[in-house]
Design an enzyme around this catalytic site. Structure first.
Site, short mmCIF file in Angstrom:
data_model
loop_
_atom_site.label_atom_id
_atom_site.label_comp_id
_atom_site.label_asym_id
_atom_site.label_seq_id
_atom_site.Cartn_x
_atom_site.Cartn_y
_atom_site.Cartn_z
N GLU A 169 0.90 -1.21 -0.08
CA GLU A 169 -0.15 0.08 0.06
C GLU A 169 0.68 1.34 -0.03
O GLU A 169 2.02 1.15 0.60
CB GLU A 169 -0.95 -0.03 1.20
N THR A 170 0.47 2.19 -0.67
CA THR A 170 0.83 3.86 -0.82
C THR A 170 -0.47 4.58 -0.19
O THR A 170 -1.45 4.43 -0.83
CB THR A 170 1.27 4.13 -2.00
#
Length: 282
Positions: free
Chosen positions: A50-51
Site C-alpha cells: 500500500e501507498t
C-alpha cells in the site's frame, strides 16, 4: 495534471519491533492537488502492498483524511497503512484534536487510532460481510492451497472493505507449509490461520494472500487481523487478548496484538517505525 512539487514523504515499517522486518507503507503527507491517476501511478511505482496520501479532512471529527492504494487499485480501508500513516502524520508534526486518540477519515468511514507504549492501535471497523463461505468459493480456496477439505476447521467472511475471507487450519505449521497456486484464485483476498503450540509467544500464525490487489502475499495485514479478531473473540474461539505472528515465509517478523474490549470493540496494535524520511516530487 499539476506541475511536480516536493511533498513530505516517509516510509514506515509496521507491526515489527525490528526495523525492516514488518510491513512497509509509503506515505505522501500532502496529497492535495493530486488526481487519482497520479496516486495510482505512484502506488504502482513504489510496488509496496500500500501507498497512502494524507489529505485535509472533510469532517470536523477527523484529524486527517487518508486515501489508500495498492499497486492495482484503491482500498476503502487497510490496517497497516492506517497505523503507518498515523505514525508519519504524528512524526510530521500532526496535532490530534483529542489528546487520547487520532481520528482518521477514509472511504470506509472514521477510524480511531490510540497511542500506547511504543505502539499504535486502531479500532477494527465494522465488517461489511461475515458468515461462512459458500461451498463453491471454499472449494476454490482449498484447491489453490493444495489441501483437503477435512483440514479446514472453520471458514468465514471477515470483510471490512478489501474483501477478506479466511480459513482456519489446525496448526501454525500447516499454515506456514502452504504453497498456494494463486492462479486458481486470481481475484481472491484470502487468509489462513493456525494455532501455535501452547506456551508460545504468539497464539496464531497468519498468512494473507491478495492477488486481487496485486499483492501475492502480504507480510503483515492489519485489516485481515481486525476481521479475524472480531470473529474469533466474538465466538470464543480465541481469548479476548492474543498475539499473531505473520511474515515468516517472507523473511519478516511481524507481531500483531489483538484486544477485545468489554463492549466488543476489537483493537489491532503494533509497532510503527519511520525508516525513510524526505521529500518526493509529485
Amino acid at each position: 495534471m499539476t506541475m511536480p512539487r516536493t511533498r513530505p514523504f516517509m516510509q514506515v515499517d509496521v507491526f515489527s519491533t525490528i526495523p525492516y522486518r514488518g510491513n512497509p507503507v509509503a506515505v505522501v503527507l500532502d496529497g492535495t492537488d493530486l488526481g487519482e491517476e497520479e496516486m495510482q501511478g505512484l502506488a504502482r511505482w513504489t510496488n509496496l502492498s500500500e501507498t497512502t496520501f494524507v489529505l485535509p479532512p472533510t469532517t470536523e471529527e477527523a484529524d486527517y483524511r487518508l486515501r489508500i492504494f495498492t499497486p492495482q487499485g484503491e482500498l476503502p480501508f487497510a490496517g497497516h497503512p492506517t497505523l503507518g500513516s498515523a505514525r508519519a502524520w504524528l512524526d510530521d508534526g500532526g496535532k490530534p484534536r483529542h489528546a487520547d486518540r487520532i481520528v482518521q477519515e477514509c472511504a470506509a468511514g472514521l477510524v480511531t487510532v490510540r497511542r500506547g507504549d511504543g505502539t499504535l492501535s486502531f479500532a477494527a471497523p465494522p465488517r461489511v460481510r461475515d458468515g461462512a463461505l459458500d461451498d463453491a468459493y471454499l472449494e476454490r480456496i482449498i484447491a489453490a492451497f493444495g489441501i483437503t477439505r477435512d483440514r479446514v476447521l472453520a471458514h468465514q467472511w471477515v470483510d471490512n472493505g478489501p474483501g477478506w475471507a479466511v480459513v482456519r487450519l489446525a496448526t501454525a505449521e500447516e499454515v506456514l507449509a502452504l504453497e498456494p497456486d494463486l492462479s486458481l484464485i486470481p481475484t481472491a483476498m484470502v487468509g489462513a490461520i493456525g494455532a501455535h503450540p501452547e506456551g508460545s509467544e504468539h497464539h496464531l500464525e497468519m498468512r494473507t494472500f491478495a492477488p486481487g490487489a496485486g499483492v501475492p502475499e502480504d507480510p503483515a495485514c492489519g485489516s485481515m487481523n481486525a476481521g479475524v479478531g472480531q470473529w474469533l473473540t466474538a465466538t470464543g474461539a480465541a481469548p479476548s487478548t492474543y498475539r499473531v505472528s505473520q511474515g515468516a515465509r517472507l523473511g519478516r517478523a511481524a507481531s500483531i496484538g489483538i484486544n477485545a474490549d468489554a463492549d466488543g470493540t476489537v483493537w489491532v496494535s503494533g509497532a510503527a517505525t519511520v525508516c525513510v524520511r524526505g521529500g518526493i516530487a509529485l
